[in-house]
Design a protein around this motif. Structure first.
Motif, PDB file in Angstrom:
ATOM      1  N   GLY A  40      18.708  36.483  39.968  1.00 55.47           N
ATOM      2  CA  GLY A  40      18.520  36.470  41.424  1.00 55.47           C
ATOM      3  C   GLY A  40      19.636  37.242  42.108  1.00 55.47           C
ATOM      4  N   PHE A  41      19.565  37.370  43.398  1.00 60.49           N
ATOM      5  CA  PHE A  41      20.576  38.078  44.193  1.00 60.49           C
ATOM      6  C   PHE A  41      20.881  39.465  43.628  1.00 60.49           C
ATOM      7  CE2 PHE A  41      21.143  33.571  45.031  1.00 60.49           C
ATOM      8  CZ  PHE A  41      21.045  33.565  46.415  1.00 60.49           C
ATOM      9  N   ASP A  42      19.822  40.239  43.410  1.00 53.73           N
ATOM     10  CA  ASP A  42      19.983  41.598  42.868  1.00 53.73           C
ATOM     11  C   ASP A  42      20.793  42.461  43.825  1.00 53.73           C
ATOM     12  OD1 ASP A  42      18.491  40.891  40.729  1.00 53.73           O
ATOM     13  OD2 ASP A  42      16.588  41.610  41.540  1.00 53.73           O
ATOM     14  N   GLY A  43      21.658  43.269  43.238  1.00 58.69           N
ATOM     15  CA  GLY A  43      22.443  44.202  44.044  1.00 58.69           C
ATOM     16  C   GLY A  43      23.742  43.618  44.564  1.00 58.69           C
ATOM     17  N   ILE A  44      23.957  42.306  44.328  1.00 58.81           N
ATOM     18  CA  ILE A  44      25.239  41.689  44.713  1.00 58.81           C
ATOM     19  C   ILE A  44      26.126  41.732  43.463  1.00 58.81           C
ATOM     20  CG2 ILE A  44      26.378  39.582  45.498  1.00 58.81           C
ATOM     21  CD1 ILE A  44      24.616  40.800  47.646  1.00 58.81           C
ATOM     22  N   LEU A  45      27.164  42.565  43.515  1.00 56.59           N
ATOM     23  CA  LEU A  45      27.987  42.798  42.323  1.00 56.59           C
ATOM     24  C   LEU A  45      29.362  42.146  42.471  1.00 56.59           C
ATOM     25  CD1 LEU A  45      27.127  46.590  41.970  1.00 56.59           C
ATOM     26  CD2 LEU A  45      26.132  44.723  40.680  1.00 56.59           C
ATOM     27  N   GLY A  46      29.887  41.654  41.357  1.00 55.56           N
ATOM     28  CA  GLY A  46      31.252  41.119  41.349  1.00 55.56           C
ATOM     29  C   GLY A  46      31.366  39.664  41.775  1.00 55.56           C
ATOM     30  N   TYR A  47      30.216  39.003  42.034  1.00 55.65           N
ATOM     31  CA  TYR A  47      30.254  37.612  42.483  1.00 55.65           C
ATOM     32  C   TYR A  47      29.670  36.646  41.452  1.00 55.65           C
ATOM     33  CZ  TYR A  47      31.408  38.853  47.377  1.00 55.65           C
ATOM     34  OH  TYR A  47      32.030  39.281  48.523  1.00 55.65           O
ATOM     35  N   ASP A  48      29.393  37.135  40.249  1.00 55.13           N
ATOM     36  CA  ASP A  48      28.710  36.307  39.240  1.00 55.13           C
ATOM     37  C   ASP A  48      29.490  35.045  38.888  1.00 55.13           C
ATOM     38  OD1 ASP A  48      26.965  38.326  39.281  1.00 55.13           O
ATOM     39  OD2 ASP A  48      27.508  39.206  37.358  1.00 55.13           O
ATOM     40  N   GLU A  49      30.812  35.133  38.912  1.00 56.09           N
ATOM     41  CA  GLU A  49      31.637  33.991  38.508  1.00 56.09           C
ATOM     42  C   GLU A  49      32.121  33.172  39.706  1.00 56.09           C
ATOM     43  OE1 GLU A  49      32.336  33.764  35.093  1.00 56.09           O
ATOM     44  OE2 GLU A  49      30.960  35.457  34.971  1.00 56.09           O
ATOM     45  N   THR A  50      31.981  33.737  40.906  1.00 58.54           N
ATOM     46  CA  THR A  50      32.590  33.078  42.063  1.00 58.54           C
ATOM     47  C   THR A  50      31.539  32.664  43.092  1.00 58.54           C
ATOM     48  OG1 THR A  50      33.012  35.302  42.932  1.00 58.54           O
ATOM     49  CG2 THR A  50      34.839  34.215  41.813  1.00 58.54           C
ATOM     50  N   VAL A  51      31.093  33.616  43.889  1.00 58.29           N
ATOM     51  CA  VAL A  51      30.263  33.286  45.064  1.00 58.29           C
ATOM     52  C   VAL A  51      28.869  32.785  44.678  1.00 58.29           C
ATOM     53  CG1 VAL A  51      29.250  34.218  47.182  1.00 58.29           C
ATOM     54  CG2 VAL A  51      31.561  34.915  46.468  1.00 58.29           C
ATOM     55  N   ILE A  52      28.212  33.474  43.742  1.00 58.34           N
ATOM     56  CA  ILE A  52      26.810  33.130  43.421  1.00 58.34           C
ATOM     57  C   ILE A  52      26.684  31.698  42.884  1.00 58.34           C
ATOM     58  CG2 ILE A  52      24.751  33.763  42.072  1.00 58.34           C
ATOM     59  CD1 ILE A  52      25.424  35.744  44.350  1.00 58.34           C
ATOM     60  N   PRO A  53      27.515  31.248  41.917  1.00 59.73           N
ATOM     61  CA  PRO A  53      27.405  29.851  41.469  1.00 59.73           C
ATOM     62  C   PRO A  53      27.594  28.847  42.611  1.00 59.73           C
ATOM     63  CG  PRO A  53      28.797  31.101  39.970  1.00 59.73           C
ATOM     64  CD  PRO A  53      28.521  31.991  41.131  1.00 59.73           C
ATOM     65  N   GLU A  54      28.542  29.128  43.513  1.00 63.80           N
ATOM     66  CA  GLU A  54      28.781  28.214  44.638  1.00 63.80           C
ATOM     67  C   GLU A  54      27.575  28.189  45.579  1.00 63.80           C
ATOM     68  OE1 GLU A  54      32.430  29.316  46.538  1.00 63.80           O
ATOM     69  OE2 GLU A  54      33.656  28.790  44.801  1.00 63.80           O
ATOM     70  N   LEU A  55      26.980  29.367  45.787  1.00 64.88           N
ATOM     71  CA  LEU A  55      25.804  29.462  46.650  1.00 64.88           C
ATOM     72  C   LEU A  55      24.625  28.693  46.042  1.00 64.88           C
ATOM     73  CD1 LEU A  55      24.752  30.924  49.221  1.00 64.88           C
ATOM     74  CD2 LEU A  55      23.941  32.734  47.726  1.00 64.88           C
ATOM     75  N   GLN A  56      24.450  28.862  44.735  1.00 63.16           N
ATOM     76  CA  GLN A  56      23.344  28.153  44.055  1.00 63.16           C
ATOM     77  C   GLN A  56      23.560  26.638  44.123  1.00 63.16           C
ATOM     78  OE1 GLN A  56      23.696  30.299  40.342  1.00 63.16           O
ATOM     79  NE2 GLN A  56      22.010  31.660  40.847  1.00 63.16           N
ATOM     80  N   THR A  57      24.801  26.215  43.975  1.00 67.92           N
ATOM     81  CA  THR A  57      25.110  24.783  44.090  1.00 67.92           C
ATOM     82  C   THR A  57      24.766  24.267  45.489  1.00 67.92           C
ATOM     83  OG1 THR A  57      26.912  25.098  42.524  1.00 67.92           O
ATOM     84  CG2 THR A  57      26.964  23.078  43.810  1.00 67.92           C
ATOM     85  N   ALA A  58      25.118  25.050  46.499  1.00 68.36           N
ATOM     86  CA  ALA A  58      24.837  24.650  47.886  1.00 68.36           C
ATOM     87  C   ALA A  58      23.337  24.530  48.124  1.00 68.36           C
ATOM     88  CB  ALA A  58      25.443  25.665  48.854  1.00 68.36           C
ATOM     89  N   ILE A  59      22.553  25.467  47.553  1.00 64.01           N
ATOM     90  CA  ILE A  59      21.089  25.425  47.735  1.00 64.01           C
ATOM     91  C   ILE A  59      20.520  24.200  47.015  1.00 64.01           C
ATOM     92  CG2 ILE A  59      18.918  26.627  47.195  1.00 64.01           C
ATOM     93  CD1 ILE A  59      20.516  29.286  47.597  1.00 64.01           C
ATOM     94  N   LEU A  60      21.027  23.935  45.818  1.00 66.69           N
ATOM     95  CA  LEU A  60      20.565  22.747  45.084  1.00 66.69           C
ATOM     96  C   LEU A  60      20.910  21.469  45.860  1.00 66.69           C
ATOM     97  CD1 LEU A  60      21.542  23.719  41.412  1.00 66.69           C
ATOM     98  CD2 LEU A  60      19.230  23.621  42.358  1.00 66.69           C
ATOM     99  N   SER A  61      22.009  21.500  46.606  1.00 68.57           N
ATOM    100  CA  SER A  61      22.421  20.334  47.408  1.00 68.57           C
ATOM    101  C   SER A  61      21.718  20.278  48.758  1.00 68.57           C
ATOM    102  CB  SER A  61      23.931  20.383  47.654  1.00 68.57           C
ATOM    103  OG  SER A  61      24.636  20.392  46.444  1.00 68.57           O
ATOM    104  N   ARG A  62      20.868  21.246  49.031  1.00 70.14           N
ATOM    105  CA  ARG A  62      20.135  21.345  50.317  1.00 70.14           C
ATOM    106  C   ARG A  62      21.104  21.434  51.501  1.00 70.14           C
ATOM    107  NH1 ARG A  62      18.872  17.125  47.587  1.00 70.14           N
ATOM    108  NH2 ARG A  62      16.947  16.905  46.410  1.00 70.14           N
ATOM    109  N   HIS A  63      22.118  22.242  51.366  1.00 69.01           N
ATOM    110  CA  HIS A  63      23.150  22.343  52.398  1.00 69.01           C
ATOM    111  C   HIS A  63      22.897  23.500  53.358  1.00 69.01           C
ATOM    112  CE1 HIS A  63      26.568  20.122  50.027  1.00 69.01           C
ATOM    113  NE2 HIS A  63      25.589  19.333  50.413  1.00 69.01           N
ATOM    114  N   ASN A  64      23.375  23.336  54.593  1.00 68.42           N
ATOM    115  CA  ASN A  64      23.578  24.495  55.459  1.00 68.42           C
ATOM    116  C   ASN A  64      24.861  25.168  54.974  1.00 68.42           C
ATOM    117  OD1 ASN A  64      21.365  24.143  57.327  1.00 68.42           O
ATOM    118  ND2 ASN A  64      22.455  22.304  58.009  1.00 68.42           N
TER     119      ASN A  64
END
Length: 498
Positions: A40-64
């Motif tokens: 997912g999040f194609d074209g977003i580079l350099g965030y595989d270890e940082t931003v993307i996991p945190e974002l996925q966690t937030a979505i799983l938590s149903r967060h704003n």
């Protein structure tokens, strides 16, 4: 999707359609994506270890979500890509301004339609691409823009009192019901507007001109903010910040390799430019290194950040500088040279915020300094450190080159030289080609010439040659010769002021 042929509420019920909130829908599709190991999040580079996991966690938590970071860190792009986690189509009550869920209507219009038509209520389908709203927060944004206002003409025409929900003209957020709503630069929003937002998140009601309406909107909020705005232009009010459950910090690329990938993904280089203009890995790395140098420069306001757009614009300029020379010299093809780096200065100066010391230097001089530092940083990746070579007991590999200049020779490389002239000029310098061949024997002629020019720039950055900025190019001469001339001028001054 077979569902989209369904045209009535009765048929929708018969199809076993289950309504989901927008946050549940994002969660459901993300779970499937993670199980399928689809990044997912194609074209977003350099965030595989940082931003993307945190974002996925937030979505799983149903967060704003609040994405907090400096400019040019792909905050808005991440928010836009969240749309891909929505279902392809969702049903809504035909004609509803806020795209009411037929099985869970919230507006007067939808409830009225269902009351009159029952299972024959007409159903339409909304594609996920239409379920994304974005608003740039500016100080002039009003409650009416975001939430809505009373429409007196509607009230008069329909003979309604202001207590009736139908007199409201809905703003952007109610129209984003069952969608993703993004507010960019949240701190720029006036405090009272932020409080109105907080009210929507907390109380599920909207208040317009003293009229209170229970409207349990279903919205996935994504906010973006820049840390410098907290001090500069405003801040996020505490109760609203408290209601945004996940705050995710973005960052700049951590390596040149990632930075380069982002630049090539984003830079608008035509197929013709790619075919006719050769850009070596060295010049590509130098463009990225300029941004890395800028991000630690004392002349630049680090709180403001150095956007990834700097390298994208700079690379486009670099290619175009070489292309301009090629066209003027009526050549079929060309190779990007180090002297072409002067062409990136407009891209750099437009993207950096200078501190006081930087203002004293001037933006063009700061840009030149950054280019020089980038050359110095990368030089030892290709050749021995000139300072150590000078001090070492064994033979100094740069001696022939510096001696050629000591003998009174100088070299000017202007950016309009034809390929033949460029080669001829570089070949004049004694020992230059031999040095490059010694350390890089297997390079093409174009790469060899580029590294020959690189050696001159590198020696100048290590204070072993003098480099002058000419109109459209560089001049190289002996370091001591220039120092000697400088001393003479200073002596004259001292005599005059005796």
């Amino acid at each position: 999707m077979d569902h989209i042929n369904i045209k009535t509420l009765g048929a929708l019920k018969a199809s076993n359609y289950t309504p989901l909130s927008v946050k549940e829908e994002l969660r459901k599709n993300l779970i499937r994506q993670l199980q399928d190991k689809d990044a997912g999040f194609d074209g977003i580079l350099g965030y595989d270890e940082t931003v993307i996991p945190e974002l996925q966690t937030a979505i799983l938590s149903r967060h704003n979500i609040l994405l907090l970071g400096l400019r040019g860190q792909a905050k808005t792009r991440i928010a836009r890509l969240m749309v891909n986690l929505l279902d392809e189509y969702i049903p809504y009550v035909s004609g509803s301004e806020i795209f009411d869920d037929p099985l869970n209507p919230i507006s007067w219009y939808a409830k009225h339609e269902l009351m009159i038509h029952g299972d024959n209520t007409p159903i339409s389908w909304q594609h996920r691409s239409e379920r994304y709203t974005e608003k740039l927060a500016t100080p002039d944004v009003t409650v009416a823009d975001l939430i809505g206002d009373v429409d007196p003409i509607k009230a008069a025409t329909l003979k309604l009192t202001y207590n009736d929900e139908r007199v409201i003209h809905f703003g952007l957020i109610p129209r984003a019901h069952r969608s993703i709503f993004v507010i960019n630069e949240l701190p720029d929003l006036q405090a009272r507007i932020q409080v109105a937002l907080f009210n929507m998140l907390q109380e599920k009601d909207i208040q317009i001109r003293g009229f209170k309406l229970r409207l349990p909107l279903d919205v996935q909020f994504v906010f973006t903010a820049n840390p410098e705005d907290y001090t500069n232009r405003g801040s996020i009010v505490t109760p609203l910040k408290d209601r945004i459950e996940s705050q995710i910090l973005t960052h700049y690329p951590k390596t040149i390799a990632i930075s380069r990938k982002i630049t090539f993904q984003e830079a608008r280089i035509s197929a013709e430019q790619t075919q006719r203009i050769e850009a070596d890995g060295l010049v590509k790395d130098l463009v990225e290194q300029v941004a890395f140098e800028a991000r630690k420069s004392e002349f630049i306001d680090q709180k403001s950040g150095v956007s990834a757009r700097l390298t994208i614009s700079a690379y486009e300029n670099l290619i175009s500088t070489a292309e301009r020379r090629m066209l003027i010299n009526r050549e079929k093809t060309t190779v990007v040279r180090l002297s072409d780096l002067t062409g990136i200065i407009p891209a750099v100066t437009g993207k950096i915020e200078l501190v006081y010391e930087g203002e004293l230097e001037g933006p063009a001089k700061v840009a030149n300094t950054l280019i020089g530092k980038a050359i110095k940083s990368l030089f030892t990746r290709y050749f021995p450190d000139p300072e150590k070579a000078k001090k070492s007991k064994s033979a100094n590999p740069y001696l022939n080159i510096t001696e050629w200049f000591t003998e009174g020779h100088s070299l000017d490389i202007s950016d309009d030289l034809s390929a033949a002239q460029y080669k001829k000029e570089l070949m004049k310098v004694a020992g230059l080609k031999d040095l490059v061949k010694k350390f890089h024997p297997k390079l093409s002629e174009n790469q060899t010439l580029l590294l020959m020019e690189f050696v001159l720039h590198g020696l100048a950055e290590y204070s072993q040659l003098n480099k002058n900025y000419l109109e459209g190019g560089f001049g190289f001469s002996d370091m001591f010769d220039s120092l000697f001339n400088l001393d003479l001028e200073q002596d004259d001054d001292e005599e005059n002021y005796g």
